[in-house]
Design an enzyme around this catalytic site. Sequence first.
Site, PDB file in Angstrom:
ATOM      1  N   ARG A  22      -2.552  -2.078  -3.458  1.00 56.30           N
ATOM      2  CA  ARG A  22      -3.743  -1.279  -3.245  1.00 56.30           C
ATOM      3  C   ARG A  22      -3.654  -0.071  -4.181  1.00 56.30           C
ATOM      4  O   ARG A  22      -2.643   0.645  -4.191  1.00 56.30           O
ATOM      5  CB  ARG A  22      -3.810  -0.799  -1.804  1.00 56.30           C
ATOM      6  CG  ARG A  22      -4.958   0.142  -1.580  1.00 56.30           C
ATOM      7  CD  ARG A  22      -4.950   0.665  -0.167  1.00 56.30           C
ATOM      8  NE  ARG A  22      -6.097   1.505   0.046  1.00 56.30           N
ATOM      9  CZ  ARG A  22      -6.043   2.707   0.607  1.00 56.30           C
ATOM     10  NH1 ARG A  22      -4.907   3.199   1.012  1.00 56.30           N
ATOM     11  NH2 ARG A  22      -7.134   3.407   0.781  1.00 56.30           N
ATOM     12  N   GLU A  76      -7.990  -5.101   5.275  1.00 56.80           N
ATOM     13  CA  GLU A  76      -7.847  -4.810   3.840  1.00 56.80           C
ATOM     14  C   GLU A  76      -6.701  -5.595   3.228  1.00 56.80           C
ATOM     15  O   GLU A  76      -6.775  -6.020   2.080  1.00 56.80           O
ATOM     16  CB  GLU A  76      -7.657  -3.305   3.634  1.00 56.80           C
ATOM     17  CG  GLU A  76      -8.949  -2.545   3.927  1.00 56.80           C
ATOM     18  CD  GLU A  76      -8.758  -1.053   4.070  1.00 56.80           C
ATOM     19  OE1 GLU A  76      -9.009  -0.338   3.111  1.00 56.80           O
ATOM     20  OE2 GLU A  76      -8.356  -0.608   5.155  1.00 56.80           O
ATOM     21  N   GLY A  78     -10.758   1.755  13.077  1.00 50.14           N
ATOM     22  CA  GLY A  78     -10.248   2.120  14.404  1.00 50.14           C
ATOM     23  C   GLY A  78     -11.317   2.491  15.420  1.00 50.14           C
ATOM     24  O   GLY A  78     -11.362   1.932  16.517  1.00 50.14           O
ATOM     25  N   ASN A 107       0.878  -1.171   0.000  1.00 50.78           N
ATOM     26  CA  ASN A 107       0.000   0.000   0.000  1.00 50.78           C
ATOM     27  C   ASN A 107       0.916   1.221   0.000  1.00 50.78           C
ATOM     28  O   ASN A 107       1.486   1.588   1.020  1.00 50.78           O
ATOM     29  CB  ASN A 107      -0.884  -0.040   1.249  1.00 50.78           C
ATOM     30  CG  ASN A 107      -1.806   1.149   1.333  1.00 50.78           C
ATOM     31  OD1 ASN A 107      -1.750   2.067   0.512  1.00 50.78           O
ATOM     32  ND2 ASN A 107      -2.661   1.157   2.338  1.00 50.78           N
ATOM     33  N   HIS A 143     -12.781   3.181   0.326  1.00 50.54           N
ATOM     34  CA  HIS A 143     -12.791   2.124   1.358  1.00 50.54           C
ATOM     35  C   HIS A 143     -13.489   0.867   0.846  1.00 50.54           C
ATOM     36  O   HIS A 143     -13.995   0.061   1.630  1.00 50.54           O
ATOM     37  CB  HIS A 143     -13.537   2.559   2.642  1.00 50.54           C
ATOM     38  CG  HIS A 143     -12.889   3.663   3.421  1.00 50.54           C
ATOM     39  ND1 HIS A 143     -13.617   4.639   4.071  1.00 50.54           N
ATOM     40  CD2 HIS A 143     -11.590   3.933   3.668  1.00 50.54           C
ATOM     41  CE1 HIS A 143     -12.788   5.461   4.687  1.00 50.54           C
ATOM     42  NE2 HIS A 143     -11.563   5.056   4.459  1.00 50.54           N
ATOM     43  N   GLY A 196     -10.254   8.264   8.395  1.00 47.35           N
ATOM     44  CA  GLY A 196     -11.170   8.462   7.265  1.00 47.35           C
ATOM     45  C   GLY A 196     -12.404   7.636   7.569  1.00 47.35           C
ATOM     46  O   GLY A 196     -12.287   6.578   8.189  1.00 47.35           O
ATOM     47  N   ARG A 213     -11.319  15.776   8.014  1.00 43.67           N
ATOM     48  CA  ARG A 213     -12.122  16.195   6.850  1.00 43.67           C
ATOM     49  C   ARG A 213     -13.511  16.628   7.290  1.00 43.67           C
ATOM     50  O   ARG A 213     -14.106  16.015   8.178  1.00 43.67           O
ATOM     51  CB  ARG A 213     -12.265  15.038   5.848  1.00 43.67           C
ATOM     52  CG  ARG A 213     -10.970  14.578   5.226  1.00 43.67           C
ATOM     53  CD  ARG A 213     -11.248  13.608   4.073  1.00 43.67           C
ATOM     54  NE  ARG A 213     -10.033  12.934   3.659  1.00 43.67           N
ATOM     55  CZ  ARG A 213      -9.847  11.613   3.735  1.00 43.67           C
ATOM     56  NH1 ARG A 213     -10.801  10.824   4.176  1.00 43.67           N
ATOM     57  NH2 ARG A 213      -8.708  11.092   3.335  1.00 43.67           N
TER      58      ARG A 213
HETATM   59  P1  AMP Z   1      -8.030   4.011  11.549  1.00 47.74           P
HETATM   60  O1  AMP Z   1      -7.986   5.149  10.576  1.00 47.74           O
HETATM   61  O2  AMP Z   1      -8.989   2.924  11.145  1.00 47.74           O
HETATM   62  O3  AMP Z   1      -6.668   3.479  11.917  1.00 47.74           O
HETATM   63  O4  AMP Z   1      -8.644   4.613  12.905  1.00 47.74           O
HETATM   64  C1  AMP Z   1      -7.978   5.607  13.640  1.00 47.74           C
HETATM   65  C2  AMP Z   1      -8.899   6.096  14.737  1.00 47.74           C
HETATM   66  O5  AMP Z   1      -9.297   4.980  15.534  1.00 47.74           O
HETATM   67  C3  AMP Z   1      -8.257   7.110  15.662  1.00 47.74           C
HETATM   68  O6  AMP Z   1      -9.096   8.239  15.827  1.00 47.74           O
HETATM   69  C4  AMP Z   1      -8.167   6.367  16.987  1.00 47.74           C
HETATM   70  O7  AMP Z   1      -8.384   7.218  18.072  1.00 47.74           O
HETATM   71  C5  AMP Z   1      -9.278   5.375  16.896  1.00 47.74           C
HETATM   72  N1  AMP Z   1      -8.969   4.258  17.783  1.00 47.74           N
HETATM   73  C6  AMP Z   1      -7.996   3.345  17.598  1.00 47.74           C
HETATM   74  N2  AMP Z   1      -7.953   2.516  18.669  1.00 47.74           N
HETATM   75  C7  AMP Z   1      -8.913   2.929  19.531  1.00 47.74           C
HETATM   76  C8  AMP Z   1      -9.372   2.514  20.816  1.00 47.74           C
HETATM   77  N3  AMP Z   1      -8.802   1.480  21.426  1.00 47.74           N
HETATM   78  N4  AMP Z   1     -10.400   3.195  21.379  1.00 47.74           N
HETATM   79  C9  AMP Z   1     -10.971   4.237  20.747  1.00 47.74           C
HETATM   80  N5  AMP Z   1     -10.580   4.687  19.543  1.00 47.74           N
HETATM   81  C10 AMP Z   1      -9.573   4.057  18.954  1.00 47.74           C
END
Ligand code: AMP
Length: 396
Positions: free
Chosen positions: A91, A383, A330, A7, A179, A211, A240
């Site tokens: 990707r 992914e 996340g 990626n 996504h 995102g 965003r």
């Molecule tokens: P991603 O872009 O899918 O990696 O998601 C990132 C977001 O997920 C960030 O805002 C993190 O704060 C949130 N996140 C990741 N781990 C946790 C957790 N254990 N509890 C709450 N939010 C989380």
Amino acid sequence: MNVLVINCGSSSLKYQLIDSITENVLAVGLCERIGIDGSTLKYTPQGGEKIQVVSPMPNHEVAIKMVLDALVNEEYGVIKSLDEINAVGHRVVHGGEKFASSVVITDEVMKAIEECNELAPLHNPANLIGINACKALIDVPMVAVFDTAFHQTMPAEAYMYGLPYEYYEKHKIRRYGFHGTSHSYVSKRAMDIAGLDPNNSKIIVCHLGNGASVSAVLNGKSIDTSMGLTPLEGLIMGTRSGDLDPAIVDFIANKENISVDEVNTVLNKKSGVAGISGVSSDFRDLDNAADEGHERAQLALDMFNYRVVKYIGAYIGALGGVDAIVFTAGVGENNGIMRKQVMSRLAFLDVTMDDEKNKVRGEEMIVSTPDSKVKVIVVPTNEELAIARETVALVK
Ligand code: AMP
């Protein structure tokens, strides 16, 4: 067979080597600051310690060479020779209208991806650089897996904007959605977990990360999604803005005396929950600040949830009902409080949450009660695994 999943961003490169039979991740890592001072390779072999190497990476070819060297390293490598890499899955962010599914990469495919560059000027050129760099170093079949492909089943009524039709004809201005690999993987897993019929199911997937996007999946096919021509449309995200009155662009440009390009940067990088709260784009920081009484952090969280609820409501209309609402990425995978708040606003659907199960983090789980009319499911997205599976299917 072993699949290397790549990626590639403009200055970064994430990778995983996946054994497609066991689906084990043999090694995972990333190269950061490619072409910038302080380039770093991060590498974690299966069951081993994370290794970090700071070394100049003037371009992506050097970065991939370092990844390949790490994979065959005598001390911490996971394969004996590069012959044990059988295929590479890349990707690719934007496949425009040309790609409704993954494809084996040929010279023609490279040209077609290049033609999509203007639709994703920050991402597609970097993806192409990654493909070229890999081709220069290993001679194995390579597959492109597009972020937009899953949403190519959207009907015209969902993907067209209310603009003069000629802009679609001349410039291909329409909604594409992103996504897609995640929405596809997660909706399929949800069908398996909940025992839903792939040919008779209505699923809403909430991919809530930095995102974020929601999709409406009817009988396994995407019929609408919240991101549009670019990933800016839809939900309020980490940085965003998501949906807003398009007249705001000109209004901000005039009031702040900045260019349209600069407004674009504000909407992509300085808005969302980060811009509203003034605290952070990270939901953990926002949760902590809100707990300590930070009003704008709380407002940002409330606005985020409210927008998710609005999209779920809209997609129940688009699908003519809903069997399952699925949370991933996340925030969606880890934040039970957000899931509970969103679903509480949808209690009129006769949804009931199992509060114990809803404490789950990053694990597949039905978090609604058995008698809930609509199933609520947590599915960690993967992914890379989805890209590896697509690659194997095409290469075989
Ligand atoms: P991603 O872009 O899918 O990696 O998601 C990132 C977001 O997920 C960030 O805002 C993190 O704060 C949130 N996140 C990741 N781990 C946790 C957790 N254990 N509890 C709450 N939010 C989380």
